[in-house]
Design an enzyme around this catalytic site. Structure first.
Site, PDB file in Angstrom:
ATOM      1  CG  MET A   1      -1.997   1.036   1.173  1.00 24.96           C
ATOM      2  SD  MET A   1      -2.874   1.083   2.728  1.00 24.96           S
ATOM      3  CE  MET A   1      -2.060   2.469   3.465  1.00 24.96           C
ATOM      4  CB  SER A 258      -7.905  -0.522  -5.628  1.00 22.24           C
ATOM      5  OG  SER A 258      -8.235   0.510  -4.704  1.00 22.24           O
ATOM      6  CG  ASP A 259      -1.594  -0.939  -3.249  1.00 23.53           C
ATOM      7  OD1 ASP A 259      -1.773  -0.277  -2.217  1.00 23.53           O
ATOM      8  OD2 ASP A 259      -0.511  -1.488  -3.521  1.00 23.53           O
ATOM      9  CD1 TRP A 260      -4.637   4.025   1.065  1.00 23.24           C
ATOM     10  CD2 TRP A 260      -5.100   1.911   0.543  1.00 23.24           C
ATOM     11  NE1 TRP A 260      -5.431   3.498   2.067  1.00 23.24           N
ATOM     12  CE2 TRP A 260      -5.732   2.210   1.766  1.00 23.24           C
ATOM     13  CE3 TRP A 260      -5.264   0.630   0.007  1.00 23.24           C
ATOM     14  CZ2 TRP A 260      -6.500   1.284   2.473  1.00 23.24           C
ATOM     15  CZ3 TRP A 260      -6.029  -0.303   0.694  1.00 23.24           C
ATOM     16  CH2 TRP A 260      -6.631   0.022   1.898  1.00 23.24           C
TER      17      TRP A 260
END
Length: 750
Positions: A1, A258-260
């Site tokens: 992240m 989602s990843d950030w």
């Protein structure tokens, strides 16, 4: 992240040392996926479109108490979910445990220890009211310089798969949703937000999907898609990878987050398999979102079917029900942006004991010419190198541990946790050796003369050095996440040589994120090399336990240490298109296939005792579409000390399969008393015996001669035996998954 610089102020000066309090055991009602889906569908059927969209949408970075929060809804009621890093402990919080890194968990080669680590992390995340832990990380150390390789399990798919499976089972046993990340091919920091990882179908399936498949089999509630593109399509809107492979082939029932800031669209992301947009904003500080109103508008415009939004919300709610979070889930007591303003909640309990034991279990004894364990006649010990002591500025002085100053116990970035305390090696040794042993020290890495003087008259001189890496949004000493090279940091090579020149009983101790070059390894005065990796808050105690012999070392290398940097086939690639040209030959498989001798091979680790292997037998059972191979071997402790051995099973496939020379397909940690022996069994099912067939798009167990190799490392094979599988052995669409479901169902409802 990705963690923003907004977090900087929350890290500096954190020094939360507090007593441990045993928490009340939670009442957790874990459910099967079938039951969870039945309950989720009933609840989601009462929601409006806007409510369903809210469940899938983050409220925006910095707008909640957690690194990620979803919107809460009412009538019907569903809470805001709290999502928080990291894979080794709760990030940005006081009064939590900072344990061993994922690479150390893998180095233990110990399923029970890995499971126990997951359990205590689950207890702590639940105790602080975190719904979703953003871990385990299960990407690969494709190149040793890769910045975040230390968060995961190293270079081998089977070992990383065990890390994924056992960690997920441990975390989720405590009613916390685990997140397997980063899906997929997110193996370098260089250009990770924009580049494309280009790979062939067979390599994707046989290597890079393996740990995610094991996490799915363990019932993982969430999978995080990565920033990078795969074959030209962003991971979080990749229809083939999210729908065809993950939710289709692997049968994943949880939600994809989602990843950030890794969401790149509204319509393509939603239609192609993304279920939750984190942290919600399009950019940090903006009010817009790819989901939220944009997703609602896309449904009204008939660009996204409402049934897809219903599925998105159902997957999220089902994971929540599956982990029993609808009953008695604790209130969230973290604030990532103001951690000093939350009410006091201490979830550490006695988890330091597990950290200490796992730190020792994951310490690898690379070399030992009889100097360890330390003899009781030792009366004077020298400590040389800044890595022997804590950072004089404070153990949490650097944002997300983004400096290599003092002893190294974690890498840097979002995969970290605040130290409640940190036992440095000098303190650990002093406590272990007692008052009768005298100590000298020199902690200036650049003062070679002082180092030699401190070491000269000592009975044993310990020289410490390190190598660091981390997430690419932070630059440390010119390293943008990935390491620039494989040399030791802080003048380490010169320091080691100076000490070895001055003292005939030199022991080298290296805290490192991954392999380093060792130009001094053949120095005659270097009697031992100890590799503690990244051992967390109990670092010095774990190391001392091994050095004095309280713990007989049993850690094994989860990666290959080469003689020279050019022996590795891959470095972080600056090209926009990163081509996985080594295909199936990652890690030790490359060294085997090209007859390159490593300095220390994958799976290597010494003990203070000796073990012999004998009597390898192989039994094949095949009926219908089920194939099982059982290998049995006897391991005997022929030394004078009790200790644990880790026999490893490597499998060679028939030539027609075009596989690497041998693949790790099993390991067991067995504790054997001196003079005693144990029978060790390995079971191979279609999961371990299959290859991916690109023509039929399914897993196939090839026919022909297989060879089982059992030994103490990938290059220390003690016994081998052949077996034949006939051509009637068959194809599987989901065979490898289904085979292992039966085993895992005994551990946890799926």
């Amino acid at each position: 992240m990705h963690v923003s610089s907004l977090f900087t102020a929350t890290i500096i000066g954190l020094l939360a040392v507090s007593t441990s309090a045993k928490p009340t055991e939670p009442k957790i009602n874990l459910r099967s996926w079938d039951e969870a889906y039945m309950m989720a569908k009933a609840l989601v059927s009462k929601m409006s479109l806007e409510q369903k969209v809210n469940i899938t949408t983050g409220i925006g970075f910095g707008s909640g108490h957690c690194e990620g929060n979803t919107f809460a809804i009412s009538n019907p009621d569903f809470p805001s979910l709290c999502l928080q890093d990291s894979p080794l402990g709760i990030q940005l919080a006081y009064n939590v445990t900072a344990g061993v890194a994922g690479i150390n968990a893998a180095a233990s080669f110990d399923r029970k220890a890995i499971r126990d680590r997951g359990v205590y992390m689950g207890q702590e995340f639940r105790g602080r009211g975190v719904n979703v832990q953003l871990g385990p990380a299960v990407n690969f150390m494709r190149s040793p310089e890769g910045g975040r390789g230390w968060e995961s399990g190293g270079e081998d798919l089977f070992l990383t798969g065990v890390l994924a499976e056992e960690t997920v089972l441990g975390i989720q046993s405590q009613g916390v949703i685990a997140t397997a990340k980063h899906y997929i091919l997110n193996d370098q920091e260089l250009n990770r937000n924009t580049g494309s990882s280009d790979i062939d179908e067979r390599t994707l399936h046989e290597i890079y999907l393996w740990p995610f498949a094991r996490a799915v089999e363990a019932g993982v509630g969430s999978i995080m898609c990565s920033y990078n593109q795969i074959n030209g399509v962003f991971a979080c809107e990749n229809d083939y990878l999210l729908n065809t492979v993950l939710k289709g082939e692997l049968g994943f029932k949880g939600f994809v987050q989602s990843d950030w800031l890794a969401t790149m669209s509204t319509v393509d992301s939603a239609n192609h398999g993304l279920d939750m947009n984190m942290p919600g904003n399009i950019t940090i500080g903006s009010s817009g979102s790819y989901f939220g109103k944009n997703l609602t508008d896309a449904v009204h415009a008939k660009k996204v079917p409402e049934s897809r939004v219903t599925d998105m919300a159902t997957r999220i709610v089902a994971a929540w029900y599956k982990l029993g979070q609808d009953k008695d889930f604790p209130k969230t007591t973290i604030d990532s942006f103001h951690p000093d303003k939350v009410s006091y909640v201490n979830v550490q309990s006695d988890h330091y004991k597990l950290v200490r034991s796992m730190g020792a279990a994951s310490t690898v004894l690379l070399k030992n010419n009889g100097i360890l364990p330390l003899n009781k006649s030792v009366k004077k010990v020298a400590f040389v190198g800044s890595d022997a002591a804590v950072n004089p500025d404070g153990i949490n002085a650097c944002f997300a541990h983004s400096c290599n100053k003092g002893t190294l116990a974690q890498g840097w970035g979002s995969g970290t946790a605040v130290f409640p305390y940190l036992v440095d090696p000098i303190t650990g040794f002093r406590n272990a050796l007692g008052k009768d042993v005298k100590f000298t020290k020199s902690l200036d890495d650049w003062d070679i003369d002082a180092a030699a003087a401190a070491a000269k008259d000592a009975d044993v001189a310990f020289v410490f050095s390190s190598a660091d890496s981390g997430e690419g949004f932070i630059v440390v000493d010119g390293n943008v996440g990935d390491r620039n090279n494989l040399s030791l940091w802080n003048n380490g090579d010169n320091l080691i040589k100076a000490v070895a020149d001055a003292n005939k009983n030199t022991v080298v101790v290296i805290h490192s994120v991954g392999p380093v070059l060792m130009p001094w390894i053949d120095h005659p005065n270097i009697k031992a090399v100890v590799w503690p990796g990244l051992p967390g808050q109990e670092s010095g105690n774990s190391l001392a336990d091994v050095v004095i012999g309280k713990v007989n070392p049993s850690g094994r290398l989860p990666y290959t240490i080469a003689k020279k940097a050019s022996d590795y086939p891959i470095k972080p690639d600056p090209a926009h298109n990163v081509v996985y040209k080594e295909k199936l030959l990652m890690g030790y498989k490359w060294f085997d296939a090209h007859n390159v001798t490593p300095l220390f091979p994958f799976g290597h680790g010494l003990s203070y005792t000796n073990f012999t292997y004998s009597g390898l037998t192989v039994k094949v059972e095949a009926s219908g579409k089920s194939t099982k191979v059982t290998a049995t071997i006897t391991v005997k402790n022929t030394g004078h000390l009790d200790g644990a051995e880790i026999p490893q099973l490597y499998l060679s496939f028939p030539e027609s399969a075009n596989e690497p020379p041998k693949l790790l397909r099993g390991f067991e940690k067995v504790f054997i008393k001196a003079g005693k022996e144990e029978e060790v069994k390995f079971e191979l099912t279609s999961t371990e015996l299959s290859i991916w067939d690109t023509d039929s798009k399914c897993w196939v167990v090839p026919s022909g001669k297989f060879t089982v190799h059992v030994g103490a490392s990938s290059r220390d094979i003690r016994q081998s035996a052949d077996f034949i599988l006939s051509s009637r052995v068959q194809k599987y669409v989901k065979g490898p998954v289904l085979d292992r479901f039966v085993r895992l169902a005994l551990s946890l409802f799926l």
